[in-house]
Write an enzyme that holds these catalytic residues in place. Structure first.
Site, PDB file in Angstrom:
ATOM      1  N   ASP A   1     -43.112 -20.051   7.779  1.00  0.00           N
ATOM      2  CA  ASP A   1     -42.158 -20.969   8.258  1.00  0.00           C
ATOM      3  C   ASP A   1     -40.691 -20.485   8.159  1.00  0.00           C
ATOM      4  OD1 ASP A   1     -44.257 -22.559   8.609  1.00  0.00           O
ATOM      5  OD2 ASP A   1     -44.247 -23.723   6.622  1.00  0.00           O
TER       6      ASP A   1
ATOM      7  N   ARG B   1     -44.880 -24.277  14.019  1.00  0.00           N
ATOM      8  CA  ARG B   1     -45.752 -25.443  13.731  1.00  0.00           C
ATOM      9  C   ARG B   1     -44.945 -26.711  13.163  1.00  0.00           C
ATOM     10  NH1 ARG B   1     -48.514 -25.292   7.436  1.00  0.00           N
ATOM     11  NH2 ARG B   1     -46.758 -24.126   6.730  1.00  0.00           N
TER      12      ARG B   1
ATOM     13  N   GLN C   1     -41.193 -16.459   2.227  1.00  0.00           N
ATOM     14  CA  GLN C   1     -41.562 -17.949   3.007  1.00  0.00           C
ATOM     15  C   GLN C   1     -40.345 -18.565   2.994  1.00  0.00           C
ATOM     16  OE1 GLN C   1     -44.837 -20.257   1.083  1.00  0.00           O
ATOM     17  NE2 GLN C   1     -44.183 -22.232   2.132  1.00  0.00           N
ATOM     18  N   ASP C   2     -39.996 -19.235   4.047  1.00  0.00           N
ATOM     19  CA  ASP C   2     -38.781 -20.043   4.060  1.00  0.00           C
ATOM     20  C   ASP C   2     -37.291 -19.427   3.905  1.00  0.00           C
ATOM     21  OD1 ASP C   2     -40.433 -22.194   4.577  1.00  0.00           O
ATOM     22  OD2 ASP C   2     -40.023 -23.329   2.621  1.00  0.00           O
TER      23      ASP C   2
ATOM     24  N   GLN D   1     -41.975 -21.200  -1.709  1.00  0.00           N
ATOM     25  CA  GLN D   1     -40.696 -21.396  -1.039  1.00  0.00           C
ATOM     26  C   GLN D   1     -39.329 -20.853  -1.852  1.00  0.00           C
ATOM     27  OE1 GLN D   1     -42.817 -23.668  -1.586  1.00  0.00           O
ATOM     28  NE2 GLN D   1     -42.982 -25.061  -0.201  1.00  0.00           N
TER      29      GLN D   1
END
Ligand code: NAG
Ligand code: NAG
Ligand code: NAG
Ligand code: NAG
Ligand code: NAG
Ligand code: NAG
Ligand code: NAG
Ligand code: NAG
Length: 541
Positions: free
Chosen positions: A381, A457, A359-360, A337
């Site tokens: 994500d 998701r 990520q993120d 993250q």
């Protein structure tokens, strides 16, 4: 102005409570009036847990015998606010007892920060209800509730003491009280005083849509004629050399209609930027994507850095705007993250902005946000959070991830985190394109079957995301959406698609828990209806 409204609302609340205290000893109902017990029963039909809701309101001893339904809602808010103050005290005690425990002390500090936001939003919810602004009330209470869960979730990582355990249990019941109030506000918006229609909040998965309004192709954004109040550049000659110094110079609590515009000239600004709670209506005006670049590399692998705090630019003050710049997190593909931009700013507008990360990348944390003609890049994500965010005309790019990218991977574009069915949050993508970067497309084409990319998701139980009129390149897998963990949230989430095109848009093989949005409900997801953008996004763009 806002503080005046808060005081007025508090005054009316105080008056109301003193009146109710005077009248609550009457037990009998006069003709046509419901007893306190009866009206509480009616209001608590809006709760996800009616018996607990009824018990809490009855015990509060603050609902008069002839209360209106609005008075019951106000009492539910008051209960939530009282218990929130108690929770703040408990978390402060954890902090005081944690001087030797770095992780616990960081968790407690973050918790106090978000509980402060929760307190503020619940106060604002009262103001909004008193002035009939029920959509604002819904937006603010949705956030007020989310922050309580955020605090609970943060403490979960440091739950080694009974003090933390007790506080978590208290926070959990507090979130229940806030959820009750929010459920009532939603029912009040939909059915007014007709409590015979009141029920536990429903979602699209129950076949329930509220009446929509507005249309697509909304025109508006950051006004094009803004003049910089101060400037930032690296080599002298400007008001400031860092973006943060310019933010610090902004006046506190600018009133509605006033802005503080920071012109950020071409250059790479390697700094962590925070726009705090009190800096409202701050505008970042860059010289263009790829020209004005704010960069950083904080990530959760570093001691004491949470996902929330990893953001290169983190914005809290309401009414934030930015245009013409790049914000990146260069922690790299193995850092987990690492957020580039995080917004907790209600009514924030990002136009012609680029967000780069892995990520993120983009933490659209909470409240109402509008992204217009932006470029968003990442892999896991990489658009996530529990805001109500509208993405219009945006380009979304998947980028290569691990050190050994040929071997393949599973990526998810979104991970929306709605926790409660009454929250007015979700992500809407309209006229956006999902593609790979050139490097990713080359990898993908060399071996499509090992590179899996999903639209989203479910981070939380009531995750809600829709794609409308978008172009989905072939790299989006035919099943479309990915479970989080087993069957978690698959019965409660709402993932909708409508008239998307491109090789990734064929819905024939989609997972059974995704939906095609019925055309008659499409206008639930307009800028006007979903984020009330017609009321706060400047029209001239
Ligand atoms: C604090 O958290 C870090 C990472 O989250 C972990 O590696 C470390 O062991 C924790 N320290 C303690 C004392 O629990
Ligand atoms: C919210 O209102 C309470 C009074 O009910 C007050 O004590 C508190 O300071 C307010 N909080 C914020 C963040 O405005
Ligand atoms: C306490 O923390 C552990 C480890 O993080 C977690 O597995 C457990 O679920 C937590 N307990 C509660 C009540 O949240
Ligand atoms: C706190 O709660 C967790 C999970 O319920 C439990 O494993 C742990 O033993 C508790 N710790 C204390 C000190 O009560
Ligand atoms: C950015 O600043 C950090 C420290 O603040 C430093 O470690 C890093 O090397 C800098 N990066 C660049 C590209 O200058
Ligand atoms: C859709 O988005 C593209 C940019 O990706 C833009 O050029 C086009 O004008 C938009 N179409 C409509 C109908 O707004
Ligand atoms: C996706 O990117 C490729 C280049 O890598 C380009 O040829 C293609 O037109 C793009 N697709 C869309 C829909 O823009
Ligand atoms: C969608 O996919 C199905 C099966 O994979 C195929 O039969 C159908 O022709 C496709 N539709 C379009 C419009 O490409």
């Amino acid at each position: 102005m806002a503080s005046l409204l808060v005081s007025l609302a508090l005054l009316s609340l105080i008056l109301f409570f003193s009146l109710s205290a005077a009248s609550r000893h009457h037990q009998k109902t006069s003709s046509g009036c419901l007893s306190a017990k009866e009206i509480i029963h009616e209001a608590c039909k809006a709760s996800r847990d009616p018996p607990t809701c009824e018990a809490a309101l009855a015990q509060s001893d603050h609902v008069p015998y002839d209360a209106t339904i609005m008075q019951v809602i106000q009492t539910a808010l008051w209960l939530s606010s009282q218990n929130l103050n108690k929770a703040q005290g408990m978390v402060q005690e954890i902090l005081d007892a944690s001087t030797r425990n770095v992780n616990r002390s960081i968790a407690a500090k973050s918790c106090l920060e978000v509980l402060h936001y929760s307190d503020y939003r619940i106060n604002m919810t009262n103001v909004a209800l008193a002035s009939g602004k029920i959509k604002d009330a819904r937006a603010w209470m949705s956030a007020g509730l989310a922050y309580q869960y955020n605090c609970w979730g943060g403490l979960m990582n440091v739950n080694q003491t009974s003090q933390v355990n007790q506080t978590m249990a208290f926070l959990y019941s507090l979130a229940g009280l806030s959820s009750n109030a929010l459920g009532m506000i939603v029912n009040y918006d939909n059915f007014g005083k007709k409590t015979k229609f009141w029920a536990m909040p429903k979602t699209e998965r129950d076949g329930f849509w509220e009446g929509g309004s507005g249309d697509f192709g909304f025109v508006g954004g950051v006004p094009s004629d803004l003049k910089a109040d101060v400037t930032v550049c690296k080599d002298g000659g400007c008001s400031y050399e860092t973006v943060q110094d310019a933010v610090n110079a902004a006046p506190d609590y600018l009133r509605e209609g006033k802005r503080f515009v920071i012109g950020i000239q071409t250059g790479v600004y390697n700094e962590t930027v925070r726009v705090p709670f009190e800096k409202k209506n701050v505008v970042f005006l860059g010289d263009g994507m790829g020209k004005t670049v704010i960069t950083g590399s904080l990530n959760v692998g570093l001691e004491g850095v949470s996902t929330y705090n990893s953001a290169t630019v983190g914005v809290v003050g309401d009414g934030f705007m930015a245009s013409g710049l790049t914000i990146e997190n260069k922690a790299g593909p193995n850092a987990h993250q690492a957020v580039a931009f995080r917004s907790v700013s209600d009514q924030s507008i990002l136009e012609n902005c680029e967000f780069l990360g892995n990520q993120d990348t983009l933490y659209a944390h909470s409240l109402r946000q509008y992204y217009k003609s932006c470029r968003i890049q990442g892999n896991v994500d990489f658009i996530f959070g529990n805001s109500a965010s509208f993405f219009q005309d945006c380009l979304i790019f998947l980028s290569p991830r691990q050190v050994d990218p040929e071997k393949g991977e599973t990526n998810t574009v979104t991970s929306q985190g709605r926790m409660d069915p009454a929250q007015s949050t979700g992500f809407v993508f309209q006229n956006c394109t999902i593609n790979g970067t050139d490097a990713y497309n080359a990898l993908y084409k060399s071996n499509p079957s090992v590179h899996k990319n999903y639209l989203g998701r479910p981070w939380k139980e009531y995750s809600r995301t829709v794609f409308i009129h978008c172009t989905l390149e072939a790299l989006i897998t035919s099943d479309g959406w990915l479970p989080w963990d087993g069957d978690f949230a698959l019965k409660t989430l709402y993932y909708g698609e409508f008239e998307n095109k491109g090789a990734g848009a064929n819905t024939t093989k989609r997972v059974t828990w995704s939906s095609e949005i019925p055309v008659e409900h499409l206008n639930s997801y307009t800028v006007q209806n979903f984020i009330q953008g017609d009321q706060w996004i400047p029209k001239s763009s």
